[in-house]
Design an enzyme around this catalytic site. Structure first.
Site, PDB file in Angstrom:
ATOM      1  N   GLU A   1      -5.552  -8.365  -0.701  1.00  0.00           N
ATOM      2  CA  GLU A   1      -6.216  -8.206   0.410  1.00  0.00           C
ATOM      3  C   GLU A   1      -7.664  -7.990   0.313  1.00  0.00           C
ATOM      4  O   GLU A   1      -8.436  -6.280  -0.665  1.00  0.00           O
ATOM      5  CB  GLU A   1      -5.729  -6.755   1.595  1.00  0.00           C
ATOM      6  CG  GLU A   1      -4.617  -6.695   1.714  1.00  0.00           C
ATOM      7  CD  GLU A   1      -3.626  -5.907   2.309  1.00  0.00           C
ATOM      8  OE1 GLU A   1      -4.577  -5.443   3.295  1.00  0.00           O
ATOM      9  OE2 GLU A   1      -2.749  -5.789   2.266  1.00  0.00           O
TER      10      GLU A   1
ATOM     11  N   GLU B   1       1.004  -1.154   0.177  1.00  0.00           N
ATOM     12  CA  GLU B   1      -0.198  -0.407  -0.252  1.00  0.00           C
ATOM     13  C   GLU B   1       0.690   1.303  -0.176  1.00  0.00           C
ATOM     14  O   GLU B   1       0.620   2.093   1.388  1.00  0.00           O
ATOM     15  CB  GLU B   1      -0.964   0.123   1.406  1.00  0.00           C
ATOM     16  CG  GLU B   1      -1.983  -1.320   1.025  1.00  0.00           C
ATOM     17  CD  GLU B   1      -3.041  -1.010   2.092  1.00  0.00           C
ATOM     18  OE1 GLU B   1      -4.189  -1.319   1.887  1.00  0.00           O
ATOM     19  OE2 GLU B   1      -2.837  -0.515   3.068  1.00  0.00           O
TER      20      GLU B   1
HETATM   21  C1  BG6 Z   1      -4.066  -2.784   4.813  1.00  0.00           C
HETATM   22  C2  BG6 Z   1      -2.854  -3.134   5.175  1.00  0.00           C
HETATM   23  O1  BG6 Z   1      -4.469  -1.060   5.348  1.00  0.00           O
HETATM   24  O2  BG6 Z   1      -5.969  -2.835   5.695  1.00  0.00           O
HETATM   25  C3  BG6 Z   1      -3.058  -3.861   6.716  1.00  0.00           C
HETATM   26  O3  BG6 Z   1      -2.590  -3.435   3.736  1.00  0.00           O
HETATM   27  C4  BG6 Z   1      -4.155  -3.892   7.442  1.00  0.00           C
HETATM   28  O4  BG6 Z   1      -1.664  -4.162   6.968  1.00  0.00           O
HETATM   29  C5  BG6 Z   1      -5.831  -3.791   6.343  1.00  0.00           C
HETATM   30  O5  BG6 Z   1      -4.259  -4.138   8.683  1.00  0.00           O
HETATM   31  C6  BG6 Z   1      -7.009  -3.887   7.363  1.00  0.00           C
HETATM   32  O6  BG6 Z   1      -6.833  -2.553   8.160  1.00  0.00           O
HETATM   33  P1  BG6 Z   1      -7.408  -2.584   9.406  1.00  0.00           P
HETATM   34  O7  BG6 Z   1      -6.706  -1.751  10.637  1.00  0.00           O
HETATM   35  O8  BG6 Z   1      -8.800  -3.567   9.515  1.00  0.00           O
HETATM   36  O9  BG6 Z   1      -6.358  -3.853  10.313  1.00  0.00           O
END
Ligand code: BG6
Length: 478
Positions: free
Chosen positions: A374, A182
């Site tokens: 993701e 990211e």
């Molecule tokens: C992304 C990241 O921003 O979202 C992860 O690459 C992160 O590291 C994921 O965990 C989800 O966000 P959060 O804050 O719910 O963990």
């Protein structure tokens, strides 16, 4: 809904990151890293954003990364669970400070290399392809305190040395690489994103974009190195994705959404097309930014990525009247609240069609294969009296997003694979909570670090196994 068809060989799996799962923060010679300094609680945000300097640990605070979910010691059992679900790909990151504990050494830490070799061999045992991020919210603290992290051009050489070490040490075990997780989050969460801390009298925009330039050059250079080490290596960039919708069809709102998209896509424009986009000059002028570049940088940037990866949790929304008061952050990027969408318990808009829109836009723009690395729903999970976790809400979220992904493939978008976020519960990056869970596997641990760390399969575990076994044809609830 139309039938979903995924190509043969489509990669199905899940994702973790070293900084949110491994723990053992000083084991095996590992050095302190940025995430190790980010506490749970009231100081978390100021530290993450680079507004509060935290160069020493405090005894009165809890640091979730220090033990996390103990993946460092439990990886064999955890990979076995992934294999049981039928994963063909597993995304994780290498903790830079396990390989180079301080970051500026000339020789790597063999214990760190041995750990990751063993992890990737474990994947190989089950026919699981690793997808490895070189920097996932992770900069050795020594590089922050001694060099100012990515604001310093010397980081390009340190990162290149680290990346080359990884490409050579794991050659034959890892083929898919991501440079920076990211990368656009550097703008929104500068310390966790890139190890940046600001001094009171400086223009933060100048610091951020200069650091971005160094990361972009470093990313291009290591893409070149990866191909030199092994032409079979495939290197991707990684965007915190999700298109901005205009609040209304008022031209000013449409323009605001376009500008917001460009702010994030700027990074991928460089990494995928090999040069700064034409709009950058005006943006820099208006922000008072002057980028120091070396003559060779333009040629280096021409080493573009092989594929474009991205995270997608939610779409975003912007208007000409958007400001600090009327916007809030979902996955760190500020957005207006879209009244047409349901929201997660953490207020993130749920928008499967937004995934199809984002994928189509990205392929139209870059003409490179995509990889969705993701996606998922952060939710509170409750165990019933029989010890079961029936996470139907997660199944419903993933089902809709897989359907949207299938629709985008039918639209003609080439997609290499799909790794859901936090396939085993882990520490949330934004809040540091364990109770914000994404996994198919529950981890017995709470927000204060209590719990046995036992792994328990959720209902979604069996559902995802069925999805993978049918190559995405059977999305039915179980
Ligand atoms: C992304 C990241 O921003 O979202 C992860 O690459 C992160 O590291 C994921 O965990 C989800 O966000 P959060 O804050 O719910 O963990």
């Amino acid at each position: 809904m139309s039938a979903v068809t995924f190509p043969e060989g489509f990669l199905w799996g899940g994702a973790l990151a070293a900084n949110q799962s491994e723990g053992s923060y000083l084991a095996g010679g590992k050095g302190l890293t940025t995430v190790d300094m980010i506490p749970h609680g009231a100081h978390r945000m100021p530290v993450k954003l680079g507004l509060e300097k935290r160069f020493a640990l405090r005894s009165d605070e809890y640091y979730p990364s220090h033990e996390a979910i103990d993946f460092y010691r439990r990886y064999q059992d955890d990979i076995a669970l992934m294999a049981e679900m039928g994963f063909t790909v597993f995304r994780t990151s290498i903790a830079w400070s396990r390989i180079y504990p301080k970051g500026d050494e000339l020789t790597p830490n063999e214990e760190g290399i041995a750990f990751y070799r063993s992890l990737f061999e474990e994947c190989q045992k089950y026919g699981i392809t690793p997808l490895v991020t070189l920097s996932h919210f992770d900069v050795p603290m020594h590089l922050v305190t001694e060099y100012g992290s990515w604001r310093n051009r010397k980081m390009i050489a340190f990162f290149s040395r680290y990346a080359r070490t990884c490409f050579e040490a794991f050659d034959g075990l890892v083929k898919y690489w991501l440079t920076f997780n990211e990368i656009n989050i550097l703008l929104h969460s500068p310390f966790s994103g890139a190890g940046l801390v600001f001094e009171p009298d400086e223009n933060p925009e100048q610091v951020k974009y200069q650091a971005a330039h160094h990361e972009l050059v470093a990313s291009a250079l290591v893409t070149k190195i990866a191909h030199e080490v092994n032409p079979a290596n495939q290197v991707g960039c990684m965007l915190a994705g999700g298109n901005f919708y205009p609040w209304s069809c008022k031209p000013e709102d449409v323009w605001a959404a376009l500008e917001k998209d460009r702010e994030n896509l700027f990074f991928i424009d460089v990494q995928a097309r090999g040069a700064y986009p034409s709009y950058a000059a005006r943006v820099f002028r208006e922000k008072g930014v002057e980028i120091a570049m070396e003559p060779e940088d333009a040629a280096t940037l021409r080493h573009t990525v092989d594929f474009v990866s991205f995270s997608y949790y939610a779409s975003r929304c912007a208007s000409a009247e958007m400001n600090e008061q009327n916007s809030s952050a979902a996955n760190v990027v500020k957005s207006l609240t879209n009244p047409h969408l349901p929201r997660s318990e953490w207020g993130w808009g749920i928008d499967p069609l937004g995934l199809r829109i984002t994928m189509n836009m990205m392929y139209d723009r870059y003409q490179k294969p995509l990889f969705l690395v993701e996606n998922g729903l952060g939710a509170h999970d409750e165990m019933n009296a029989d010890g079961e976790i029936n996470d139907d809400y997660r199944i419903s979220y993933l089902k809709q997003h897989i359907q949207a992904m299938g629709d985008a493939i039918a639209d003609g978008v080439p997609l290499i694979g799909y790794t859901t976020w936090g396939c085993i519960d882990l520490v949330a990056a934004s809040t540091g909570e364990m109770s914000k869970r994404y996994g198919f596997v529950y981890v017995d641990r709470d927000d204060q670090g209590n719990g046995s760390l036992e792994r328990i399969r959720k209902k979604s575990f069996w559902w995802y196994k069925q999805v993978i076994a049918s190559n995405g044809r059977n999305l039915d609830s179980i």
